[in-house]
Design a protein around this motif. Structure first.
Motif, PDB file in Angstrom:
ATOM      1  N   ALA A 194       0.861  -1.181   0.000  1.00  0.00           N
ATOM      2  CA  ALA A 194       0.000   0.000   0.000  1.00  0.00           C
ATOM      3  C   ALA A 194       0.899   1.234   0.000  1.00  0.00           C
ATOM      4  O   ALA A 194       1.976   1.203   0.586  1.00  0.00           O
ATOM      5  N   PRO A 195       0.527   2.344  -0.662  1.00  0.00           N
ATOM      6  CA  PRO A 195      -0.763   2.564  -1.312  1.00  0.00           C
ATOM      7  C   PRO A 195      -0.826   2.113  -2.770  1.00  0.00           C
ATOM      8  O   PRO A 195      -1.833   2.329  -3.443  1.00  0.00           O
ATOM      9  N   TRP A 196       0.230   1.499  -3.274  1.00  0.00           N
ATOM     10  CA  TRP A 196       0.246   1.163  -4.706  1.00  0.00           C
ATOM     11  C   TRP A 196      -0.405  -0.166  -5.010  1.00  0.00           C
ATOM     12  O   TRP A 196      -0.773  -0.430  -6.141  1.00  0.00           O
ATOM     13  N   GLY A 197      -0.574  -1.011  -4.010  1.00  0.00           N
ATOM     14  CA  GLY A 197      -1.148  -2.321  -4.233  1.00  0.00           C
ATOM     15  C   GLY A 197      -2.653  -2.329  -4.116  1.00  0.00           C
ATOM     16  O   GLY A 197      -3.374  -2.201  -5.102  1.00  0.00           O
ATOM     17  N   SER A 198      -3.170  -2.447  -2.896  1.00  0.00           N
ATOM     18  CA  SER A 198      -4.615  -2.566  -2.701  1.00  0.00           C
ATOM     19  C   SER A 198      -5.353  -1.306  -3.140  1.00  0.00           C
ATOM     20  O   SER A 198      -6.455  -1.364  -3.664  1.00  0.00           O
ATOM     21  N   GLU A 199      -4.728  -0.136  -2.952  1.00  0.00           N
ATOM     22  CA  GLU A 199      -5.376   1.125  -3.341  1.00  0.00           C
ATOM     23  C   GLU A 199      -5.620   1.162  -4.841  1.00  0.00           C
ATOM     24  O   GLU A 199      -6.708   1.487  -5.317  1.00  0.00           O
ATOM     25  N   ALA A 200      -4.564   0.808  -5.607  1.00  0.00           N
ATOM     26  CA  ALA A 200      -4.692   0.847  -7.060  1.00  0.00           C
ATOM     27  C   ALA A 200      -5.663  -0.218  -7.548  1.00  0.00           C
ATOM     28  O   ALA A 200      -6.475   0.024  -8.438  1.00  0.00           O
ATOM     29  N   SER A 201      -5.593  -1.410  -6.960  1.00  0.00           N
ATOM     30  CA  SER A 201      -6.461  -2.483  -7.438  1.00  0.00           C
ATOM     31  C   SER A 201      -7.928  -2.186  -7.136  1.00  0.00           C
ATOM     32  O   SER A 201      -8.812  -2.708  -7.799  1.00  0.00           O
ATOM     33  N   ALA A 202      -8.188  -1.351  -6.140  1.00  0.00           N
ATOM     34  CA  ALA A 202      -9.562  -0.973  -5.822  1.00  0.00           C
ATOM     35  C   ALA A 202     -10.067   0.162  -6.708  1.00  0.00           C
ATOM     36  O   ALA A 202     -11.204   0.580  -6.590  1.00  0.00           O
ATOM     37  N   GLY A 203      -9.212   0.659  -7.606  1.00  0.00           N
ATOM     38  CA  GLY A 203      -9.622   1.687  -8.546  1.00  0.00           C
ATOM     39  C   GLY A 203      -9.651   3.082  -7.975  1.00  0.00           C
ATOM     40  O   GLY A 203     -10.176   4.001  -8.598  1.00  0.00           O
ATOM     41  N   ARG A 204      -9.091   3.276  -6.784  1.00  0.00           N
ATOM     42  CA  ARG A 204      -9.090   4.609  -6.192  1.00  0.00           C
ATOM     43  C   ARG A 204      -7.915   5.429  -6.715  1.00  0.00           C
ATOM     44  O   ARG A 204      -6.937   4.892  -7.206  1.00  0.00           O
ATOM     45  N   ARG A 205      -8.009   6.731  -6.538  1.00  0.00           N
ATOM     46  CA  ARG A 205      -6.907   7.604  -6.902  1.00  0.00           C
ATOM     47  C   ARG A 205      -5.751   7.367  -5.932  1.00  0.00           C
ATOM     48  O   ARG A 205      -5.954   7.297  -4.721  1.00  0.00           O
ATOM     49  N   LEU A 206      -4.549   7.238  -6.456  1.00  0.00           N
ATOM     50  CA  LEU A 206      -3.392   7.015  -5.597  1.00  0.00           C
ATOM     51  C   LEU A 206      -3.171   8.225  -4.694  1.00  0.00           C
ATOM     52  O   LEU A 206      -3.118   9.359  -5.163  1.00  0.00           O
ATOM     53  N   GLN A 207      -3.047   7.980  -3.409  1.00  0.00           N
ATOM     54  CA  GLN A 207      -2.815   9.044  -2.446  1.00  0.00           C
ATOM     55  C   GLN A 207      -1.329   9.100  -2.083  1.00  0.00           C
ATOM     56  O   GLN A 207      -0.646   8.076  -2.084  1.00  0.00           O
ATOM     57  N   PRO A 208      -0.814  10.293  -1.781  1.00  0.00           N
ATOM     58  CA  PRO A 208       0.615  10.403  -1.463  1.00  0.00           C
ATOM     59  C   PRO A 208       1.008   9.605  -0.236  1.00  0.00           C
ATOM     60  O   PRO A 208       0.286   9.583   0.761  1.00  0.00           O
ATOM     61  N   LEU A 209       2.136   8.943  -0.345  1.00  0.00           N
ATOM     62  CA  LEU A 209       2.744   8.291   0.810  1.00  0.00           C
ATOM     63  C   LEU A 209       3.430   9.393   1.606  1.00  0.00           C
ATOM     64  O   LEU A 209       4.438   9.946   1.172  1.00  0.00           O
ATOM     65  N   SER A 210       2.878   9.745   2.747  1.00  0.00           N
ATOM     66  CA  SER A 210       3.388  10.875   3.519  1.00  0.00           C
ATOM     67  C   SER A 210       3.738  10.456   4.935  1.00  0.00           C
ATOM     68  O   SER A 210       3.383   9.367   5.390  1.00  0.00           O
ATOM     69  N   ALA A 211       4.436  11.342   5.628  1.00  0.00           N
ATOM     70  CA  ALA A 211       4.951  11.035   6.961  1.00  0.00           C
ATOM     71  C   ALA A 211       3.844  10.660   7.938  1.00  0.00           C
ATOM     72  O   ALA A 211       4.007   9.764   8.765  1.00  0.00           O
ATOM     73  N   GLY A 212       2.698  11.330   7.841  1.00  0.00           N
ATOM     74  CA  GLY A 212       1.624  11.092   8.792  1.00  0.00           C
ATOM     75  C   GLY A 212       1.028   9.703   8.739  1.00  0.00           C
ATOM     76  O   GLY A 212       0.347   9.275   9.668  1.00  0.00           O
ATOM     77  N   GLU A 213       1.257   8.971   7.645  1.00  0.00           N
ATOM     78  CA  GLU A 213       0.663   7.645   7.483  1.00  0.00           C
ATOM     79  C   GLU A 213       1.593   6.513   7.899  1.00  0.00           C
ATOM     80  O   GLU A 213       1.235   5.345   7.788  1.00  0.00           O
ATOM     81  N   LEU A 214       2.793   6.849   8.349  1.00  0.00           N
ATOM     82  CA  LEU A 214       3.803   5.820   8.567  1.00  0.00           C
ATOM     83  C   LEU A 214       3.959   5.391  10.019  1.00  0.00           C
ATOM     84  O   LEU A 214       4.606   4.384  10.296  1.00  0.00           O
ATOM     85  N   GLY A 215       3.403   6.149  10.930  1.00  0.00           N
ATOM     86  CA  GLY A 215       3.554   5.828  12.343  1.00  0.00           C
ATOM     87  C   GLY A 215       2.989   4.463  12.686  1.00  0.00           C
ATOM     88  O   GLY A 215       1.890   4.109  12.260  1.00  0.00           O
ATOM     89  N   GLY A 216       3.758   3.688  13.440  1.00  0.00           N
ATOM     90  CA  GLY A 216       3.284   2.388  13.884  1.00  0.00           C
ATOM     91  C   GLY A 216       3.572   1.245  12.929  1.00  0.00           C
ATOM     92  O   GLY A 216       3.309   0.088  13.262  1.00  0.00           O
ATOM     93  N   LEU A 217       4.072   1.540  11.735  1.00  0.00           N
ATOM     94  CA  LEU A 217       4.410   0.448  10.821  1.00  0.00           C
ATOM     95  C   LEU A 217       5.670  -0.261  11.306  1.00  0.00           C
ATOM     96  O   LEU A 217       6.573   0.365  11.853  1.00  0.00           O
ATOM     97  N   PRO A 218       5.756  -1.565  11.081  1.00  0.00           N
ATOM     98  CA  PRO A 218       6.949  -2.306  11.509  1.00  0.00           C
ATOM     99  C   PRO A 218       8.171  -1.900  10.700  1.00  0.00           C
ATOM    100  O   PRO A 218       8.064  -1.430   9.560  1.00  0.00           O
ATOM    101  N   ARG A 219       9.326  -2.109  11.302  1.00  0.00           N
ATOM    102  CA  ARG A 219      10.592  -1.703  10.692  1.00  0.00           C
ATOM    103  C   ARG A 219      10.785  -2.304   9.304  1.00  0.00           C
ATOM    104  O   ARG A 219      11.202  -1.624   8.368  1.00  0.00           O
ATOM    105  N   SER A 220      10.470  -3.581   9.121  1.00  0.00           N
ATOM    106  CA  SER A 220      10.706  -4.230   7.837  1.00  0.00           C
ATOM    107  C   SER A 220       9.894  -3.584   6.717  1.00  0.00           C
ATOM    108  O   SER A 220      10.383  -3.426   5.589  1.00  0.00           O
ATOM    109  N   GLN A 221       8.670  -3.164   7.012  1.00  0.00           N
ATOM    110  CA  GLN A 221       7.844  -2.503   6.000  1.00  0.00           C
ATOM    111  C   GLN A 221       8.404  -1.128   5.662  1.00  0.00           C
ATOM    112  O   GLN A 221       8.419  -0.721   4.501  1.00  0.00           O
TER     113      GLN A 221
END
Length: 369
Positions: A194-221
């Protein structure tokens, strides 16, 4: 990001055989990528802990701590050593399969290493491969691409003497320029996160990958997203349509394509992404901008967090207006056969600079946000 991923879980891709040993192909789950949804569903003993500290500095740059976790890829000194050996080694054998189209071959060299030998449909594909490799060097991301050198097909030459019979039965023309790319073992398929995988496959407009969306994600991701940000910027500059863009294009026929393996992108055993097969870049891609930029440009706009070193190099190329000049200098200094294929035309050089300028403006826009 977690909310988006929960909407559709990517299929587990079939691991690709390119560069993978039989033992690696037999490993259970070889090549499987954990999705964000899978991470949420895992038990306490399986779930990866969220990364500590902010992954982003000054709003738009990946943190230094996070960048230090990115696998080193093909280190410069190791790549230089392989290239030096590959340019002088004899070709001991040529095998079909494992290196893309049927005209390509897997070569075993006299120094014991192996290389994919690519014979383009036309010379501009080999030129695009070579120029893309050296542009990655200008941008400071060459460690993500396997070492690549050009070679001249000369059936009667000493270098090709052991495989003269195989050459006579191949579609290769005498005097053609081919590319030799270092073979890498145990590579596995990669699904777009995400956001290029499930977002795109759902036909939605791609949203910017921004700092506010990254909190809490695991290190490997997060470590993988650092590499994806470079990949998308690189593919925009080279106008490469034969990777994630081709998957986006196929959505009109296959709504699940973004849940499958990304074309020409593989993962090394250490988790590093490998940007494979860049033949569509810079030359072929520039001829087809009107067809593919409607996909390449939204992809670039979907990234608003960058490696600081990448942004700094883009800013310098923009300020000096030197993108083509820097690429030419590096290409001529590091590729002995550069003159056989030539360089970008004046128009292509202008397009490269224009795309550098566009990326620079986009980074400035992200900073302003």
């Amino acid at each position: 990001l977690l909310r988006r991923e929960a909407a559709a879980e990517p299929e587990t891709p079939e691991p690709r055989d390119w560069g993978r040993s039989p033992a690696a192909r037999e490993e259970p789950g070889g090549g499987r990528q954990k999705t964000f949804r899978a991470l949420l569903a895992a038990g306490p003993e399986e779930r990866e802990e969220p990364a500590a500290g902010s992954p982003v500095e000054r709003g738009i740059f990946w943190s230094r701590e996070l960048e230090e976790q990115v696998p080193r890829g093909f280190a410069a000194e190791e790549a230089a050593a392989w290239l030096s050996a590959a340019r002088t080694a004899r070709v001991s054998s040529l095998e079909r399969g494992g290196c893309g189209r049927s005209s390509n071959r897997l070569a075993r060299l006299s120094d014991g290493s192996r290389a994919c030998v690519r014979y383009g449909i036309n010379p501009e594909q080999i030129q695009g491969e070579a120029l893309s490799y050296h542009l990655a060097g200008v941008l400071g991301m060459q460690e993500r691409l396997p070492p690549m050198a050009l070679a001249l097909v000369e059936a009667r030459g000493r270098r090709w003497e052991p495989v003269r019979e195989e050459l006579s039965g191949s579609p290769w023309a005498e005097g053609a320029v081919v590319s030799l790319t270092r073979w890498v073992d145990n590579l596995t398929a990669v699904v777009a996160p995400a956001p290029w995988g499930s977002e795109a496959s759902a036909g939605r407009r791609l949203q910017p990958l921004s700092a506010g969306e990254l909190g809490g994600l695991p290190r490997s991701q997060l470590v993988e997203l650092v590499q994806w940000s470079d990949l998308i910027l690189f593919d925009y500059l080279t106008a490469n349509f034969d990777r994630l863009v081709s998957n986006l294009f196929s959505l009109q026929w296959d709504p699940r394509v973004m849940r499958r393996a990304t074309s020409n992108l593989l993962r090394a055993p250490d988790g590093g992404l490998v940007f494979m097969d860049n033949e569509a870049g810079l030359v072929h891609g520039y001829r087809l901008l009107s067809m593919w930029d409607p996909y390449n440009e939204p992809l670039l706009r979907s990234v608003c967090v960058f490696r600081e070193g990448t942004a700094r190099r883009v800013a310098e190329l923009h300020r000096r207006r030197s993108a083509a000049a820097e690429l030419r200098r590096r290409y001529r200094a590091r590729e002995p056969l550069w003159a056989r294929l030539g360089f970008l035309s004046e128009r292509q050089a202008e397009l490269l600079q224009a795309r550098v300028d566009f990326v620079h403006r986009h980074i400035a826009h992200c900073r302003a946000q």
